[in-house]
Design a protein around this motif. Structure first.
Motif, PDB file in Angstrom:
ATOM      1  N   THR A 124      -0.927  -9.752   4.388  1.00 43.41           N
ATOM      2  CA  THR A 124      -1.287  -9.008   3.163  1.00 43.41           C
ATOM      3  C   THR A 124      -0.924  -7.505   3.405  1.00 43.41           C
ATOM      4  N   ALA A 125      -0.702  -6.925   2.239  1.00 42.53           N
ATOM      5  CA  ALA A 125      -0.426  -5.491   1.876  1.00 42.53           C
ATOM      6  C   ALA A 125      -1.663  -4.500   1.592  1.00 42.53           C
ATOM      7  N   ARG A 126      -1.919  -3.532   2.637  1.00 40.98           N
ATOM      8  CA  ARG A 126      -3.208  -2.651   2.051  1.00 40.98           C
ATOM      9  C   ARG A 126      -2.427  -1.299   1.873  1.00 40.98           C
ATOM     10  N   LEU A 127      -2.559  -0.602   0.693  1.00 43.12           N
ATOM     11  CA  LEU A 127      -2.253   0.684   0.188  1.00 43.12           C
ATOM     12  C   LEU A 127      -2.748   1.763   0.992  1.00 43.12           C
ATOM     13  N   ARG A 128      -2.031   2.650   1.676  1.00 43.32           N
ATOM     14  CA  ARG A 128      -2.616   3.975   2.203  1.00 43.32           C
ATOM     15  C   ARG A 128      -3.289   4.915   1.122  1.00 43.32           C
ATOM     16  N   ILE A 129      -4.400   5.023   1.136  1.00 42.03           N
ATOM     17  CA  ILE A 129      -5.038   5.785   0.334  1.00 42.03           C
ATOM     18  C   ILE A 129      -4.693   7.389   0.456  1.00 42.03           C
ATOM     19  N   SER A 130      -4.249   8.305  -0.313  1.00 39.89           N
ATOM     20  CA  SER A 130      -3.778   9.477   0.115  1.00 39.89           C
ATOM     21  C   SER A 130      -4.696  10.531   0.066  1.00 39.89           C
ATOM     22  N   GLY A 131      -5.920  10.369  -0.499  1.00 32.01           N
ATOM     23  CA  GLY A 131      -6.942  11.302  -0.600  1.00 32.01           C
ATOM     24  C   GLY A 131      -7.554  11.065  -2.001  1.00 32.01           C
ATOM     25  N   SER A 132      -8.770  11.814  -1.902  1.00 23.26           N
ATOM     26  CA  SER A 132      -9.446  11.937  -3.013  1.00 23.26           C
ATOM     27  C   SER A 132      -9.410  13.112  -4.053  1.00 23.26           C
ATOM     28  N   GLN A 150       6.720   1.610   0.160  1.00 25.34           N
ATOM     29  CA  GLN A 150       7.365   1.437   1.513  1.00 25.34           C
ATOM     30  C   GLN A 150       6.703   0.517   2.455  1.00 25.34           C
ATOM     31  N   THR A 151       6.674  -0.471   2.836  1.00 30.73           N
ATOM     32  CA  THR A 151       5.774  -1.293   3.584  1.00 30.73           C
ATOM     33  C   THR A 151       6.119  -1.024   5.189  1.00 30.73           C
ATOM     34  N   ASN A 152       5.089  -1.012   6.014  1.00 31.21           N
ATOM     35  CA  ASN A 152       5.207  -0.731   7.408  1.00 31.21           C
ATOM     36  C   ASN A 152       4.324  -1.674   8.203  1.00 31.21           C
ATOM     37  N   LYS A 153       4.491  -2.122   9.418  1.00 29.33           N
ATOM     38  CA  LYS A 153       3.793  -3.093  10.238  1.00 29.33           C
ATOM     39  C   LYS A 153       2.751  -2.174  10.636  1.00 29.33           C
ATOM     40  N   ALA A 154       1.510  -2.832  10.271  1.00 27.84           N
ATOM     41  CA  ALA A 154       0.289  -2.261  10.751  1.00 27.84           C
ATOM     42  C   ALA A 154       0.006  -2.013  12.251  1.00 27.84           C
ATOM     43  N   VAL A 194      -9.648  -2.682  11.363  1.00 20.00           N
ATOM     44  CA  VAL A 194      -9.466  -2.562   9.885  1.00 20.00           C
ATOM     45  C   VAL A 194     -10.756  -3.274   9.268  1.00 20.00           C
ATOM     46  N   ILE A 195     -11.408  -2.290   8.311  1.00 19.11           N
ATOM     47  CA  ILE A 195     -12.482  -2.708   7.373  1.00 19.11           C
ATOM     48  C   ILE A 195     -11.758  -3.182   6.149  1.00 19.11           C
ATOM     49  N   ASN A 196     -12.263  -4.354   5.897  1.00 14.93           N
ATOM     50  CA  ASN A 196     -11.811  -4.945   4.499  1.00 14.93           C
ATOM     51  C   ASN A 196     -12.898  -4.874   3.568  1.00 14.93           C
ATOM     52  N   SER A 197     -13.922  -4.783   3.875  1.00 15.62           N
ATOM     53  CA  SER A 197     -15.028  -4.851   2.751  1.00 15.62           C
ATOM     54  C   SER A 197     -16.595  -4.483   3.464  1.00 15.62           C
ATOM     55  N   ILE A 198     -17.540  -3.610   2.907  1.00 13.43           N
ATOM     56  CA  ILE A 198     -18.564  -3.513   3.141  1.00 13.43           C
ATOM     57  C   ILE A 198     -19.672  -3.882   2.356  1.00 13.43           C
ATOM     58  N   THR A 199     -20.800  -4.712   2.603  1.00 11.86           N
ATOM     59  CA  THR A 199     -21.475  -5.580   1.690  1.00 11.86           C
ATOM     60  C   THR A 199     -22.875  -5.041   2.127  1.00 11.86           C
ATOM     61  N   ASN A 200     -23.575  -4.528   0.799  1.00 14.31           N
ATOM     62  CA  ASN A 200     -25.106  -4.319   1.071  1.00 14.31           C
ATOM     63  C   ASN A 200     -25.956  -5.627   0.959  1.00 14.31           C
ATOM     64  N   GLN A 203       2.794   4.181   0.704  1.00  9.65           N
ATOM     65  CA  GLN A 203       3.031   3.501   1.808  1.00  9.65           C
ATOM     66  C   GLN A 203       1.884   2.664   2.043  1.00  9.65           C
ATOM     67  N   ALA A 204       2.502   1.267   2.280  1.00  2.66           N
ATOM     68  CA  ALA A 204       1.673   0.189   2.472  1.00  2.66           C
ATOM     69  C   ALA A 204       1.633  -0.340   3.804  1.00  2.66           C
ATOM     70  N   ASP A 205       0.769  -0.814   4.337  1.00  2.00           N
ATOM     71  CA  ASP A 205       0.745  -1.434   5.755  1.00  2.00           C
ATOM     72  C   ASP A 205       0.459  -2.905   5.638  1.00  2.00           C
ATOM     73  N   LEU A 206       1.152  -3.619   6.209  1.00  2.09           N
ATOM     74  CA  LEU A 206       1.116  -5.020   6.329  1.00  2.09           C
ATOM     75  C   LEU A 206       0.131  -5.645   7.304  1.00  2.09           C
ATOM     76  N   TYR A 207      -0.712  -6.344   6.938  1.00  7.14           N
ATOM     77  CA  TYR A 207      -1.645  -6.907   8.113  1.00  7.14           C
ATOM     78  C   TYR A 207      -1.583  -8.501   7.965  1.00  7.14           C
ATOM     79  N   ASP A 208      -1.921  -9.237   9.267  1.00  7.03           N
ATOM     80  CA  ASP A 208      -1.727 -10.612   9.164  1.00  7.03           C
ATOM     81  C   ASP A 208      -2.818 -11.195   8.469  1.00  7.03           C
TER      82      ASP A 208
END
Length: 264
Positions: free
Chosen positions: A27-35, A127-131, A136-142, A11-16
């Motif tokens: 843009t599409a962001r894949l849903r991470i299904s776990g570790s 499979q894409t879905n409207k987010a 939404v967090i895109n990145s975390i910078t130290n 599954q992927a969510d579509l974001y503006d």
């Protein structure tokens, strides 16, 4: 053979797309299904049928990892069923006898997927879905190290970039989950809020991390703020799917690059 041909549904969510002004650009962001860890892999092997006990399998996998790390540190190329991994140097050198300068050069991990992995990727169906319009967090910078999506330094700043990030809550919903940015241990047993939110903007937060012990952490935002600085009825959450590291752990992860052809 039938199982090898089965499609893998992701599954992927579509974001503006916030980087362009073009209408309808997403843009599409894949849903991470776990570790998955060696203990999980050991269980999978056991479920497939094995004469070995789970703890024996896991121990062998762990020893294999240790030997791979040692070999990589010795400058060897490690090839396994998932791909080929090696250490490379990033940065330009001034002259043919220029020394390695840690301020200009760095060691990175170069990774190339194996033929088996590339073949498995061909079976993936997206499979894409409207987010949702939540945070939404895109990145975390130290900012202390310049690393992105890698490390956390306790009691020091982090820059969180994304959308709809402004931390806010309606007073009438104070009984609900507290708004804020939280650091959650990998096993989910412990969570701590950020010590301080210095900048609280829809597209970027600057926060001070709490006093965290060594380990891997998820970063999760909880807020009732939505687009246009409006407040929604229910608390919305977003957990950044990449684990960030505090201190030195088994999962310290340098930059990974893949730019070479597939291997057998």
């Amino acid at each position: 053979m039938a199982n090898e041909e089965e499609k893998i549904i992701l599954q992927a969510d579509l974001y503006d797309n916030q980087l362009t002004e073009e209408a309808g650009d997403y843009t599409a962001r894949l849903r991470i299904s776990g570790s998955i860890r060696n203990s999980n892999i050991a269980q999978r092997i056991l479920d497939r049928g094995s004469e070995y006990r789970k703890d024996t399998i896991e121990n062998l996998l762990n020893m294999g990892d240790q030997e791979k790390v040692k070999a990589l540190a010795e400058g060897k190329s490690v090839v396994d069923g998932a791909g080929q991994t090696m250490i490379q140097i990033k940065g330009n050198f001034d002259g043919e006898t220029a020394p390695f300068d840690p301020d200009k050069h760095s060691l990175i991990i170069s990774y190339t997927p194996s033929k088996a992995l590339r073949k498995a990727m061909q079976r993936i169906e997206i499979q894409t879905n409207k987010a949702t319009t939540g945070p939404v967090i895109n990145s975390i910078t130290n900012p202390m190290t310049g690393e992105v999506n890698v490390t956390i330094l306790p009691n020091l700043p982090l820059i969180i970039a994304g959308a709809n990030l402004k931390v806010a809550a309606a007073e009438k919903d104070a009984k609900d989950a507290t708004a804020g940015l939280f650091f959650i241990t990998e096993d989910g047993a412990t969570e701590k809020p950020a010590l301080l939110i210095v900048h609280n903007n829809p597209s970027e937060l600057t926060v001070v991390a709490p006093a965290l012990t060594n380990g891997n952490y998820y970063v999760e935002i909880r807020t009732q703020s939505a687009a246009g600085s409006k407040l929604v009825k229910n608390m919305r959450t977003f957990r950044f799917p990449i684990l960030l590291t505090v201190g030195s752990t088994e999962d310290d992860r340098p930059v990974i690059e893949s730019d070479r052809p597939e291997i057998e």
